[in-house]
Scaffold this motif. Structure first.
Motif, mmCIF file in Angstrom:
data_model
loop_
_atom_site.group_PDB
_atom_site.id
_atom_site.type_symbol
_atom_site.label_atom_id
_atom_site.label_comp_id
_atom_site.label_asym_id
_atom_site.label_seq_id
_atom_site.Cartn_x
_atom_site.Cartn_y
_atom_site.Cartn_z
ATOM 1 N N CYS A 246 0.833 -1.214 0.000
ATOM 2 C CA CYS A 246 0.000 0.000 0.000
ATOM 3 C C CYS A 246 0.865 1.261 0.000
ATOM 4 C CB CYS A 246 -0.922 -0.011 1.208
ATOM 5 S SG CYS A 246 -2.188 -1.288 1.153
ATOM 6 N N PHE A 247 1.945 1.272 0.797
ATOM 7 C CA PHE A 247 2.830 2.442 0.848
ATOM 8 C C PHE A 247 3.464 2.704 -0.515
ATOM 9 C CE2 PHE A 247 7.089 4.179 1.509
ATOM 10 C CZ PHE A 247 6.773 5.376 2.127
ATOM 11 N N LEU A 248 3.974 1.644 -1.157
ATOM 12 C CA LEU A 248 4.582 1.814 -2.474
ATOM 13 C C LEU A 248 3.561 2.267 -3.501
ATOM 14 C CD1 LEU A 248 6.924 -1.322 -2.542
ATOM 15 C CD2 LEU A 248 7.559 1.060 -2.083
ATOM 16 N N ILE A 250 0.905 4.138 -2.927
ATOM 17 C CA ILE A 250 0.598 5.549 -2.695
ATOM 18 C C ILE A 250 1.727 6.435 -3.197
ATOM 19 C CG2 ILE A 250 0.229 7.263 -0.874
ATOM 20 C CD1 ILE A 250 -1.229 5.087 0.704
ATOM 21 N N GLN A 251 2.976 5.993 -2.974
ATOM 22 C CA GLN A 251 4.103 6.778 -3.440
ATOM 23 C C GLN A 251 4.134 6.886 -4.964
ATOM 24 O OE1 GLN A 251 6.407 8.525 -1.694
ATOM 25 N NE2 GLN A 251 5.223 8.069 0.164
ATOM 26 N N LYS A 252 3.805 5.817 -5.623
ATOM 27 C CA LYS A 252 3.878 5.808 -7.092
ATOM 28 C C LYS A 252 2.693 6.517 -7.734
ATOM 29 C CE LYS A 252 4.702 2.719 -10.992
ATOM 30 N NZ LYS A 252 4.971 1.321 -11.430
ATOM 31 N N HIS A 254 0.649 8.979 -6.422
ATOM 32 C CA HIS A 254 0.271 9.996 -5.454
ATOM 33 C C HIS A 254 -0.863 10.869 -5.978
ATOM 34 C CE1 HIS A 254 0.655 12.959 -2.290
ATOM 35 N NE2 HIS A 254 0.804 13.913 -3.222
ATOM 36 N N LYS A 258 -4.605 11.286 -4.467
ATOM 37 C CA LYS A 258 -5.073 12.599 -4.032
ATOM 38 C C LYS A 258 -6.355 12.983 -4.752
ATOM 39 C CE LYS A 258 -2.758 16.213 -5.294
ATOM 40 N NZ LYS A 258 -1.664 17.215 -5.411
ATOM 41 N N ASP A 297 -1.159 20.681 -0.080
ATOM 42 C CA ASP A 297 -1.199 19.557 0.851
ATOM 43 C C ASP A 297 -0.895 20.015 2.264
ATOM 44 O OD1 ASP A 297 -1.813 17.872 -1.138
ATOM 45 O OD2 ASP A 297 0.264 17.280 -1.553
#
Length: 332
Positions: A246-248, A250-252, A254, A258, A297
């Protein structure tokens, strides 16, 4: 008086004449065929093939005798139409040696008797296997609980068992207990078993084996604890992997994320209807401004300590002047 020669001649003539025919005896019925005794768990049945005749209904009669009694006695099968006789009679003891016979009857016409071989229920009946009620499982044993339809003190039981993955068979000792334990087994292993019964007489009457059934032994406490640990570790690793994924993601992606959580601003329909009636094209201007703006943000404020103090003092002076002005206005 007749002469002796004439008398002798008359006697010779009479002797030469044929004898008159004897009175015809009634026709005799054929005897029943395939006379057989079936006995299962002391339920005794005598069967035979039907005697076929052109007219009328054939009746049958069954009798029995024992070695102790030299006469024939009737049972509950006299003048019956069925071609079978259930001779499970409490008066006929299981250990008696008996012989049965059956004949056909049609009015006054009867067939000859057909006798069976000698029959002893204790020796000649088929003892069926007991019925398994339930199986109790432990890590190293299986306990079989069963019942038998025959209530007899001379009944004994034996279990044949083996591991399902092998063909090596084992047998327990004959016992009168209706609960037999299979000991020294492997845990979490499937074992198959068959059970049989016998009547303990002079010559043991051993019945056939039951159908094969299988059951699995239980797991020990240590193994169950190991399973719990393995499941917990697997669940923890799964949660960590999902969190990293999930973290990766969101980073990819973004901007996409958003966009999902901060969709473009849209004016409510009732406000839009109100603005459409205004002189200036306010609605279009708001929509264009909202479309061009890029929402922030985060907001960061940097100030020095001196600027913060001056800002606080200015704020206090402003509040004092505003309060004094309000008091003067109230007096006037």
């Amino acid at each position: 008086m007749p002469r002796p020669g004439a008398a002798l001649l008359l006697c010779l003539v009479l002797l030469s004449l044929p004898e008159p025919p004897a009175a015809e005896s009634p026709l005799q019925l054929p005897t029943p065929q395939n006379v057989t005794i079936y006995s299962y768990n002391y339920q005794n049945l005598l069967t035979w093939a039907p005697v076929k005749v052109d007219n009328g209904s054939v009746l049958y009669t069954v009798q029995y005798n024992t070695l102790a009694c030299d006469w024939w006695e009737e049972i509950n099968c006299t003048n019956i139409t069925k071609t079978e006789c259930n001779f499970t009679d409490p008066d006929i003891k299981r250990f008696w040696t008996i012989t049965l016979r059956v004949r056909a009857e049609l009015g006054q016409v009867k067939s000859d008797w057909v006798e069976t071989n000698k029959f002893v229920a204790d020796k000649n009946t088929t003892i069926g296997p007991p019925v398994i009620v339930n199986v109790d499982s432990t890590p190293d044993s299986l306990f079989l609980n069963f019942l038998h339809t025959v209530k007899e003190d001379t009944l004994q039981y034996l279990v044949r068992y083996w591991e399902q993955s092998t063909n090596k068979q084992h047998e327990t000792e004959w016992t009168k207990n209706t609960r037999i334990g299979l000991l020294n087994l492997k845990q979490l292993t499937v074992y198959c078993f068959q059970i049989r019964a016998k009547v303990q007489v002079f010559d043991d009457n051993i019945g056939p084996l039951s159908k094969t059934k299988c059951h699995k032994t239980a797991a020990s406490g240590a193994m169950r604890a190991g399973f719990v640990v393995v499941i917990f570790v697997a669940a923890t690793v799964t949660v960590v992997i999902l969190a990293i994924v999930c973290f990766l993601f969101i980073q990819k992606f973004h901007q996409v994320v958003k966009y999902w959580f901060q969709p473009p601003f849209k004016i409510p329909p009732h406000i839009g209807e109100y603005l459409k009636g205004a002189e200036m094209p306010v609605l279009e201007e708001l929509q264009n401004n909202c479309a061009e703006e890029d929402p922030w943000d985060s907001l960061s404020v940097f100030s020095s300590a001196e600027e913060s103090q001056s800002l606080v003092s200015d704020t206090l002076n402003t509040n004092v002047h505003s309060n004094s002005r309000s008091i003067e206005s109230e007096k006037t």
